[in-house]
Write a protein that holds these residues in place. Structure first.
Motif, PDB file in Angstrom:
ATOM      1  N   THR B 138       0.825  -1.209   0.000  1.00 10.79           N
ATOM      2  CA  THR B 138       0.000   0.000   0.000  1.00 10.79           C
ATOM      3  C   THR B 138       0.857   1.256   0.000  1.00 10.79           C
ATOM      4  O   THR B 138       0.340   2.361   0.056  1.00 10.79           O
ATOM      5  CB  THR B 138      -0.918   0.041   1.230  1.00 10.79           C
ATOM      6  OG1 THR B 138      -0.096  -0.003   2.400  1.00 10.79           O
ATOM      7  CG2 THR B 138      -1.876  -1.129   1.236  1.00 10.79           C
ATOM      8  N   GLY B 139       2.173   1.103  -0.050  1.00  9.03           N
ATOM      9  CA  GLY B 139       3.056   2.271  -0.103  1.00  9.03           C
ATOM     10  C   GLY B 139       3.069   3.072   1.183  1.00  9.03           C
ATOM     11  O   GLY B 139       3.355   4.272   1.177  1.00  9.03           O
ATOM     12  N   ALA B 140       2.803   2.413   2.305  1.00 12.38           N
ATOM     13  CA  ALA B 140       2.763   3.145   3.569  1.00 12.38           C
ATOM     14  C   ALA B 140       4.156   3.514   4.061  1.00 12.38           C
ATOM     15  O   ALA B 140       4.302   4.220   5.046  1.00 12.38           O
ATOM     16  CB  ALA B 140       2.051   2.309   4.629  1.00 12.38           C
ATOM     17  N   PHE B 141       5.190   3.031   3.364  1.00 15.21           N
ATOM     18  CA  PHE B 141       6.566   3.301   3.787  1.00 15.21           C
ATOM     19  C   PHE B 141       7.080   4.620   3.234  1.00 15.21           C
ATOM     20  O   PHE B 141       8.208   5.003   3.485  1.00 15.21           O
ATOM     21  CB  PHE B 141       7.478   2.172   3.294  1.00 15.21           C
ATOM     22  CG  PHE B 141       7.370   1.945   1.812  1.00 15.21           C
ATOM     23  CD1 PHE B 141       7.977   2.815   0.924  1.00 15.21           C
ATOM     24  CD2 PHE B 141       6.606   0.908   1.312  1.00 15.21           C
ATOM     25  CE1 PHE B 141       7.852   2.635  -0.449  1.00 15.21           C
ATOM     26  CE2 PHE B 141       6.474   0.726  -0.056  1.00 15.21           C
ATOM     27  CZ  PHE B 141       7.095   1.595  -0.938  1.00 15.21           C
ATOM     28  N   ARG B 142       6.248   5.333   2.440  1.00 15.23           N
ATOM     29  CA  ARG B 142       6.750   6.559   1.800  1.00 15.23           C
ATOM     30  C   ARG B 142       6.896   7.677   2.824  1.00 15.23           C
ATOM     31  O   ARG B 142       6.442   7.569   3.954  1.00 15.23           O
ATOM     32  CB  ARG B 142       5.789   6.972   0.683  1.00 15.23           C
ATOM     33  CG  ARG B 142       5.840   6.032  -0.507  1.00 15.23           C
ATOM     34  CD  ARG B 142       4.746   6.342  -1.479  1.00 15.23           C
ATOM     35  NE  ARG B 142       3.432   6.153  -0.875  1.00 15.23           N
ATOM     36  CZ  ARG B 142       2.294   6.525  -1.435  1.00 15.23           C
ATOM     37  NH1 ARG B 142       2.289   7.135  -2.606  1.00 15.23           N
ATOM     38  NH2 ARG B 142       1.152   6.312  -0.821  1.00 15.23           N
ATOM     39  N   LYS B 143       7.526   8.762   2.415  1.00 17.92           N
ATOM     40  CA  LYS B 143       7.732   9.890   3.307  1.00 17.92           C
ATOM     41  C   LYS B 143       6.415  10.230   3.992  1.00 17.92           C
ATOM     42  O   LYS B 143       5.397  10.286   3.323  1.00 17.92           O
ATOM     43  CB  LYS B 143       8.227  11.100   2.501  1.00 17.92           C
ATOM     44  CG  LYS B 143       8.681  12.249   3.387  1.00 17.92           C
ATOM     45  CD  LYS B 143       9.087  13.472   2.590  1.00 17.92           C
ATOM     46  CE  LYS B 143       9.291  14.634   3.539  1.00 17.92           C
ATOM     47  NZ  LYS B 143       9.545  15.897   2.858  1.00 17.92           N
ATOM     48  N   PRO B 144       6.385  10.458   5.288  1.00 18.95           N
ATOM     49  CA  PRO B 144       7.510  10.572   6.228  1.00 18.95           C
ATOM     50  C   PRO B 144       7.832   9.276   6.963  1.00 18.95           C
ATOM     51  O   PRO B 144       8.426   9.334   8.028  1.00 18.95           O
ATOM     52  CB  PRO B 144       6.971  11.605   7.191  1.00 18.95           C
ATOM     53  CG  PRO B 144       5.509  11.304   7.253  1.00 18.95           C
ATOM     54  CD  PRO B 144       5.109  10.794   5.906  1.00 18.95           C
ATOM     55  N   ARG B 145       7.458   8.116   6.463  1.00 22.65           N
ATOM     56  CA  ARG B 145       7.529   6.891   7.272  1.00 22.65           C
ATOM     57  C   ARG B 145       8.694   5.973   6.909  1.00 22.65           C
ATOM     58  O   ARG B 145       8.713   4.816   7.315  1.00 22.65           O
ATOM     59  CB  ARG B 145       6.207   6.116   7.156  1.00 22.65           C
ATOM     60  CG  ARG B 145       5.031   6.892   7.707  1.00 22.65           C
ATOM     61  CD  ARG B 145       3.728   6.161   7.648  1.00 22.65           C
ATOM     62  NE  ARG B 145       2.675   6.962   8.259  1.00 22.65           N
ATOM     63  CZ  ARG B 145       2.070   7.977   7.657  1.00 22.65           C
ATOM     64  NH1 ARG B 145       2.388   8.300   6.410  1.00 22.65           N
ATOM     65  NH2 ARG B 145       1.159   8.694   8.285  1.00 22.65           N
ATOM     66  N   GLU B 146       9.671   6.476   6.127  1.00 22.93           N
ATOM     67  CA  GLU B 146      10.769   5.586   5.711  1.00 22.93           C
ATOM     68  C   GLU B 146      11.520   5.020   6.910  1.00 22.93           C
ATOM     69  O   GLU B 146      11.865   3.837   6.943  1.00 22.93           O
ATOM     70  CB  GLU B 146      11.784   6.325   4.815  1.00 22.93           C
ATOM     71  CG  GLU B 146      11.212   6.947   3.562  1.00 22.93           C
ATOM     72  CD  GLU B 146      10.939   8.426   3.745  1.00 22.93           C
ATOM     73  OE1 GLU B 146      10.475   8.797   4.842  1.00 22.93           O
ATOM     74  OE2 GLU B 146      11.174   9.204   2.812  1.00 22.93           O
ATOM     75  N   LEU B 147      11.792   5.877   7.894  1.00 24.38           N
ATOM     76  CA  LEU B 147      12.577   5.407   9.041  1.00 24.38           C
ATOM     77  C   LEU B 147      11.798   4.365   9.834  1.00 24.38           C
ATOM     78  O   LEU B 147      12.366   3.421  10.370  1.00 24.38           O
ATOM     79  CB  LEU B 147      12.958   6.581   9.941  1.00 24.38           C
ATOM     80  CG  LEU B 147      13.916   7.582   9.301  1.00 24.38           C
ATOM     81  CD1 LEU B 147      14.242   8.693  10.282  1.00 24.38           C
ATOM     82  CD2 LEU B 147      15.194   6.889   8.851  1.00 24.38           C
ATOM     83  N   ASN B 148      10.468   4.558   9.880  1.00 24.88           N
ATOM     84  CA  ASN B 148       9.683   3.588  10.635  1.00 24.88           C
ATOM     85  C   ASN B 148       9.669   2.232   9.938  1.00 24.88           C
ATOM     86  O   ASN B 148       9.560   1.195  10.584  1.00 24.88           O
ATOM     87  CB  ASN B 148       8.258   4.106  10.847  1.00 24.88           C
ATOM     88  CG  ASN B 148       7.766   3.783  12.245  1.00 24.88           C
ATOM     89  OD1 ASN B 148       8.574   3.457  13.115  1.00 24.88           O
ATOM     90  ND2 ASN B 148       6.475   3.879  12.461  1.00 24.88           N
ATOM     91  N   TRP B 149       9.764   2.246   8.623  1.00 22.47           N
ATOM     92  CA  TRP B 149       9.917   0.982   7.879  1.00 22.47           C
ATOM     93  C   TRP B 149      11.202   0.279   8.302  1.00 22.47           C
ATOM     94  O   TRP B 149      11.224  -0.923   8.555  1.00 22.47           O
ATOM     95  CB  TRP B 149       9.918   1.267   6.373  1.00 22.47           C
ATOM     96  CG  TRP B 149      10.377   0.117   5.525  1.00 22.47           C
ATOM     97  CD1 TRP B 149      11.646  -0.141   5.118  1.00 22.47           C
ATOM     98  CD2 TRP B 149       9.573  -0.947   4.995  1.00 22.47           C
ATOM     99  NE1 TRP B 149      11.697  -1.281   4.357  1.00 22.47           N
ATOM    100  CE2 TRP B 149      10.433  -1.803   4.263  1.00 22.47           C
ATOM    101  CE3 TRP B 149       8.210  -1.252   5.055  1.00 22.47           C
ATOM    102  CZ2 TRP B 149       9.977  -2.936   3.603  1.00 22.47           C
ATOM    103  CZ3 TRP B 149       7.770  -2.393   4.399  1.00 22.47           C
ATOM    104  CH2 TRP B 149       8.635  -3.217   3.680  1.00 22.47           C
TER     105      TRP B 149
END
Lengths: 269, 535, 356
Positions: B138-149
């Motif tokens: 679902t592309g939930a890793f995109r900005k701003p969540r890259e670090l959380n990935w």
């Protein structure tokens, strides 16, 4: 000195076999050969012929010529299709025919268990005939089959000698080229014992100098113990270990919980 | 809830709850926290609960694990077993194995807790895996969540490490052979392998130190790291606010859902008990890791079907897929390629997973924040890459059970391995192209539904004698789900300020072309209006 | 989180704007001109429990019944703990106890879970709310102030200016963990060399081959064609580090027809009348290669399916292994027992860097 006499004894026996038998066995790689090797088993050759009457032998011979001779030869001497049965003993016949492995339905990676084709009486007659050809592994004594041995010793012997093919829980396992070690669940004590002393197909022979009759009794005791006592943890998932457990957690564990998440987040009616 | 004592002592009618809250707030200023988070909104979707499964199974692991530590002895000292399991009576084994058997057979409920712990561990890693797949597709890793990935990925690796160290603790035959494999692998690492193995096992394999060492990792170091990373992971969820799926009224600037108090707390709290309950049910009905069958570890015996727990399967499978004779002596040293190659492939695979958000961000050049999730079909290339990755992993995983596949499907183990060797390379490529085509086909279908409505299956004869199928138009809310998405076009290759085209630019443009060459333009307002005109 | 706006405002059907206000470069994202408009939140749809008071009461009953059921489950689990003892040593008792306690606990947990979720779904306030999002980065003012603080700290400390101090500090910080790493050398024994240990096993000239696990010696005449013996060296069970020794010295012994063996000239005398002994430790990663097929004369490792052909000095014929299994040279002593001629001539087990 004893060693040399033993060697001579072996040579004599080798001479009795069909000269091409060994080559044929390897070339075919199938069928009822384990028992053939038992001919060399010095300890297995007790006088089993004594228990069978000559009429049994005669009826057995007829049965043999009608049902087995096509592949094994009229005098059980072996052909290109199947090995010689001279010297395999009554135990091999009782195991192979008694578990339905023989007569074989067709050539395959290995002879598989099928519904038994003969009555126990007929099997006994066949066994008596084959035993009469040459000394071989005898039908095991009842006192080793009672399952009253030492289960702990049996389990240890089983782990060292059997578990690598049959799995620690006796669930069976894979061998090379599509062959497999069968599951031991539901196999009778007698057939397990006979398999150990005759080494059917690719199973090695475990003669009495390797595992004593008492040791075999212990192994049978262990197998009966784990079959009689259902797993204390619950359903065993085929006793296949982590593979079954992994599939179970993904399909049923995670599957059921994900189904519940759909319920949790669905709008109430 | 009111307490009579409180009412008596205060003139004003103040409830006990109020008094207690007041007492606590005066000492902690907790009211600020309640004000901040009490009505925080969480969107409601089943796929948003996958991470919660992982969290809750971890809590179950902590609870059951603590119980087990009270009885387990992490020692390889020799003892003779005298417990209830007859087939091991009088057998020499390590104290670790002995105490695990005693937990199973001589402590009431011990076996239940052990099985719950192990099932929860399998569920923990499995739910992390599923959660990661949801995030990815679902592309939930995109900005701003890259670090959380990356934090989540670290948790996945830590969870596998937790699992493996725990699996090895009972010192049974199955896990002992697992450790033997690890030892053999470590030994094959160039330059440092021999010594590393020597240090890990405190001398020769198996030695008498490894269970104690793994225990320290399993109950001290790794859980501390997992807890710390989970805390960090959740802090980021709060900071970023949860993503949501596209839908009417939902924008990049809002998040729609239910407030923490009361609805979300009740659902999430209830879900914890459901996960716990399902694990308790599984533990009471299904055997897991029957160490009493495996017996104590001994370097000589082995069982057919020796496999690791599922999450280590991919590594074990990779070992099996290596063709024979890959070892060379070069420069006076042994290069153990059948170890080096799998390790390099596995590490590369894991690194690719970890850095994927940065790769995609670099290719798209998109610097905006994304809070609306993609439907997987609308990002065909990413979905196809994901499918290829899943295929690659699945092939390695399947290889770890090659022997069981062979016996259960009446195949030869050689055939299974050869087929999987080919599939390892061909499978992902095939999965990539097939998935991409399917995604684009689905996009086309969406587009046609958005423009013309659903096929109703009703055929109508027009006055002119012509037959047409009536299309059921969508309402605007349904349509919005289908048309609101981003699409990207390939990066144009342009010379930089000095009039040069660098290799980096060329590479990036190539990657971008690969990502976005096949795409459909999103539906525009004009098209929608003219689309309606057709019927 | 100062920028959060957690009003938990209830949504209204009024449309919120679909215009993208997000800062930052959209990269290659296609900016659709004339994009369709967000129609805004759909109108609220009440649940059946909102409309029908009887249904609401029923849901209420379901929820508290579930909580009562949970209490019953907990009591059941405690009762089962007491009612089903396992001290008799009978395995079926363990099964019953595990099942009964577990089902009680599962009931207690699941009933709470289902009750709470049903309460939330059917009875709690059902209208969705919205929170507004703000960019994750701090406000301009905050960012500027933090930069200022760093600059001030740099000035006041001279971190940037006094390079000698800074660099020596960095050097010191790099160096200080090194002793801690060195301490970990103690994980392995100090006075032993793993290369030497890996290169030898306890097999010696004249050492008898004995059965695993009993340790009884084996006569050559015991080993009939087609049989396989799992072998340990004589005296292994009395060793203090028995498992370590066994992990290297375990051997598989089998007898073939001497015609089937094809030894190289150097190893012609390593077998005794068709009896051969090979290391049981896989040269791949060390599992016991214990599966012997007496007709094909193949050895199979159950861990990674490496296959070895005994007729050709245990060469690898399938699977990931690279080297043949090392052969143990054997002979027969004066009493007819099988003994080793020497140790293995090469290290057994998995390969390692220093192995040649």
């Amino acid at each position: 000195m004893r060693e040399t006499t033993h060697k001579n004894a072996r040579k004599r026996k080798t001479g009795r076999r069909h000269p091409l038998a060994t080559v044929a066995l390897i070339a075919i790689g199938l069928g009822l050969t384990g028992g053939a090797y038992a001919a060399f088993n010095a300890t297995g050759s007790s006088a089993d012929a004594a228990t069978s009457s000559s009429s049994d032998v005669a009826s057995g011979k007829k049965l043999f010529q009608a049902n087995c001779a096509t592949c094994h030869g009229l005098e059980a001497q072996g052909t290109d299709e199947a090995p010689s049965l001279i010297g395999v003993g009554a135990a091999a016949v009782d195991f192979q025919v008694g578990t339905g492995r023989m007569p074989m339905a067709m050539q395959g990676p290995q002879a598989e268990q099928k519904p038994v084709q003969f009555t126990q009486k007929e099997i006994d007659q066949l066994a008596a005939y084959v035993a009469s050809l040459a000394p071989g592994a005898a039908i095991p004594d009842e006192r080793y089959l009672d399952g009253n041995g030492d289960a702990a010793k049996g389990a240890e012997l089983f782990r060292v000698n059997c578990a690598m093919c049959h799995n620690v829980a006796g669930a069976g396992g894979a061998l090379t080229q599509g062959k497999f070690a069968p599951s031991l669940h539901g196999v009778t004590a007698r057939h397990i014992y006979e398999a150990m002393i005759t080494g059917p197909q690719n199973m090695p022979v475990f003669n009495d100098r390797n595992i004593t009759p008492e040791g075999k009794r212990d192994i049978i005791t262990y197998l009966q113990y784990i079959q009689k006592n259902p797993s204390p943890g619950g359903f065993e998932l085929g006793s296949l270990g982590p593979v079954a457990e992994g599939l179970f957690i993904w399909i049923f564990g995670l599957g059921s919980i994900v189904a519940l998440t759909v319920w949790i987040t669905a709008k109430s009616n | 809830m009111t307490a009579t004592t409180a009412t008596e002592t205060t003139a004003k009618k103040q409830s006990f709850t109020a008094a207690a809250s007041n007492y606590i707030d005066e000492r902690t200023s907790i009211s600020a926290v309640v004000k901040e988070f009490g009505r925080k909104i969480f969107p409601d979707h089943w796929s948003f609960l996958l991470g919660e499964i992982a969290l809750y199974s971890f809590i179950v692991i902590l609870i059951t694990g603590t119980f087990l530590t009270f009885f387990f002895q992490a020692s390889q000292a020799d003892v003779i077993y005298h417990g209830s399991w007859v087939p091991l009576k009088g057998i020499q084994m390590s104290a670790a194995m002995n105490s695990t058997l005693n937990i199973s057979f001589d402590i009431r409920g011990g076996l239940l807790v052990r099985q719950m712990h192990h099932w929860a561990a399998l569920l923990f890693v499995a739910s992390i895996g599923l959660h990661m797949l949801r995030i990815f597709f679902t592309g939930a890793f995109r900005k701003p969540r890259e670090l959380n990935w990356v934090i989540g990925f670290t948790l996945f690796v830590l969870a596998m490490a937790e699992g493996f160290t725990g699996y090895s603790l009972p010192d049974d035959l199955l896990s002992g052979n697992g450790l033997r494999i690890i030892s053999g692998m470590v030994q094959g690492i160039p330059v440092i392998g021999t010594w590393l193995n020597f240090l890990i096992f405190g001398g020769e394999f198996p030695g008498d130190a490894i269970v104690g060492r793994l225990y320290t990792l399993h109950i001290l170091l790794l859980p501390a790291l997992v807890v710390a990373f989970i805390a960090l992971h959740l802090v980021f969820v709060v900071v970023h606010k949860h993503t949501q799926y596209a839908g009417p009224g939902r924008t990049q600037q809002n998040v729609a859902g239910y407030p923490i108090l009361p609805v979300y707390a009740a659902k999430a709290g209830g879900f914890f008990f459901i996960v716990f309950g399902v694990l308790a049910l599984m533990a009471s009905l299904f055997t897991i890791n029957p160490i009493w069958m495996y017996g104590p570890y001994d370097p000589s015996p082995i069982s057919a079907g020796t496999q690791p727990d599922w999450y280590i399967g991919f590594a074990d499978g990779m070992l099996r897929l290596i063709p024979p004779h890959l070892e060379t002596v070069w420069l006076g040293h042994t290069w153990v390629w059948y170890i080096i190659i799998p390790i390099v492939i596995l590490v590369l695979f894991l690194i690719l997973v970890a850095i994927y958000p940065f790769v995609e961000a670099w290719v798209t050049g998109d610097k905006r924040e994304h809070h609306i999730l993609d439907r997987p079909r609308n990002q065909a290339t990413r979905t196809a890459i994901g499918a290829a990755g899943v295929t690659f992993y699945a092939v390695m995983w399947a290889a770890a059970s090659s022997d069981i596949v062979a016996t259960h499907f009446k195949l030869t183990m050689e055939g299974v391995i050869h087929a999987l060797q080919v599939t390892l390379i061909v499978g992902p490529i095939l999965a990539y192209f097939v998935t991409k085509r399917i995604c684009i086909a689905l996009q086309k279908k969406d587009r046609s539904i958005a423009l013309h409505g659903y096929e109703s299956g009703r055929i109508v004869k027009l006055p002119g004698g012509e037959f047409i199928e009536v299309h059921q138009p969508l309402d605007e809310y349904e349509r919005w789900r289908l048309v609101s998405y981003d699409t990207y076009q390939p990066l144009m290759l342009r010379p930089n300020s000095r009039g040069k085209i660098t290799f980096g630019n060329r590479f990036r443009a190539g990657m971008s072309r690969w990502f976005f060459e096949d795409r459909l333009e999103p539906v525009s307002k004009g098209e929608l209006e003219s689309g309606h005109g057709h019927h | 989180m100062a920028q959060d706006d957690n009003g938990g405002t209830e949504i209204t059907p009024a449309a919120s704007s679909a215009v993208d206000h997000r800062p930052g470069d959209p990269g290659t994202a296609v900016m659709v001109q004339n994009a369709p408009e967000n129609p805004g939140f759909p109108p609220h749809r009440p649940r059946i429990t909102d409309k029908d008071p009887r249904k609401e009461r029923r849901a209420e009953r379901t929820v508290y019944t579930l909580f009562y059921v949970s209490i019953v489950g907990s009591i059941w689990a405690i009762a089962a703990y007491i009612a089903f003892p396992i001290e008799s040593g009978k395995i079926s008792d363990v099964r019953v106890s595990t099942l009964a306690i577990g089902l009680g606990m599962a009931l207690a947990l699941l009933a709470i879970g289902f009750g709470a979720v049903h309460w939330a779904k059917a009875l709690m306030h059902d209208k969705e709310g919205i929170d507004l999002r703000h960019p994750v980065q701090g406000s301009e003012e905050t960012r500027e102030r933090s930069v200022e603080i760093f600059q001030q700290a740099d000035q006041e400390s001279g971190f940037g200016r006094r390079t000698l101090i800074r660099n020596s500090l960095i050097g010191a910080l790099v160096a200080f963990p090194l002793p801690a790493i060195v301490l970990f050398r103690g994980l392995g024994p100090m006075n032993e060399d793993p290369v030497k240990l890996l290169s030898h096993t306890m097999w010696r000239k004249g050492m008898r081959l004995t059965r695993d696990p009993s340790g009884t010696p084996i006569k050559a005449s015991d080993v009939t064609i087609g049989s396989v013996f799992h072998v340990i060296p004589e005296g292994l069970n009395d060793k203090e580090d028995a498992l370590n020794q066994k992990a290297k010295a375990a051997v598989l012994l089998m007898r073939l027809d001497p015609k089937d063996l094809h030894p190289s000239p150097a190893k012609k005398d390593w077998a005794y009348d068709g009896i051969v002994a090979y290391s049981k430790i896989c040269t791949h990663v060390g599992c016991p290669v214990a599966l012997y097929e007496q007709q094909t004369h193949h050895l199979l490792c159950p861990c990674h399916q490496s296959q070895f052909d005994i007729t050709h000095e245990a060469r690898v014929i399938f699977g990931p292994a690279s080297r043949p299994l090392p052969q143990l040279p054997i002979e027969v002593d004066a009493d007819g027992y099988l003994v080793a001629q020497s140790d293995f001539h090469e290290p057994v087990g998995p390969s390692f860097w220093e192995r040649h």
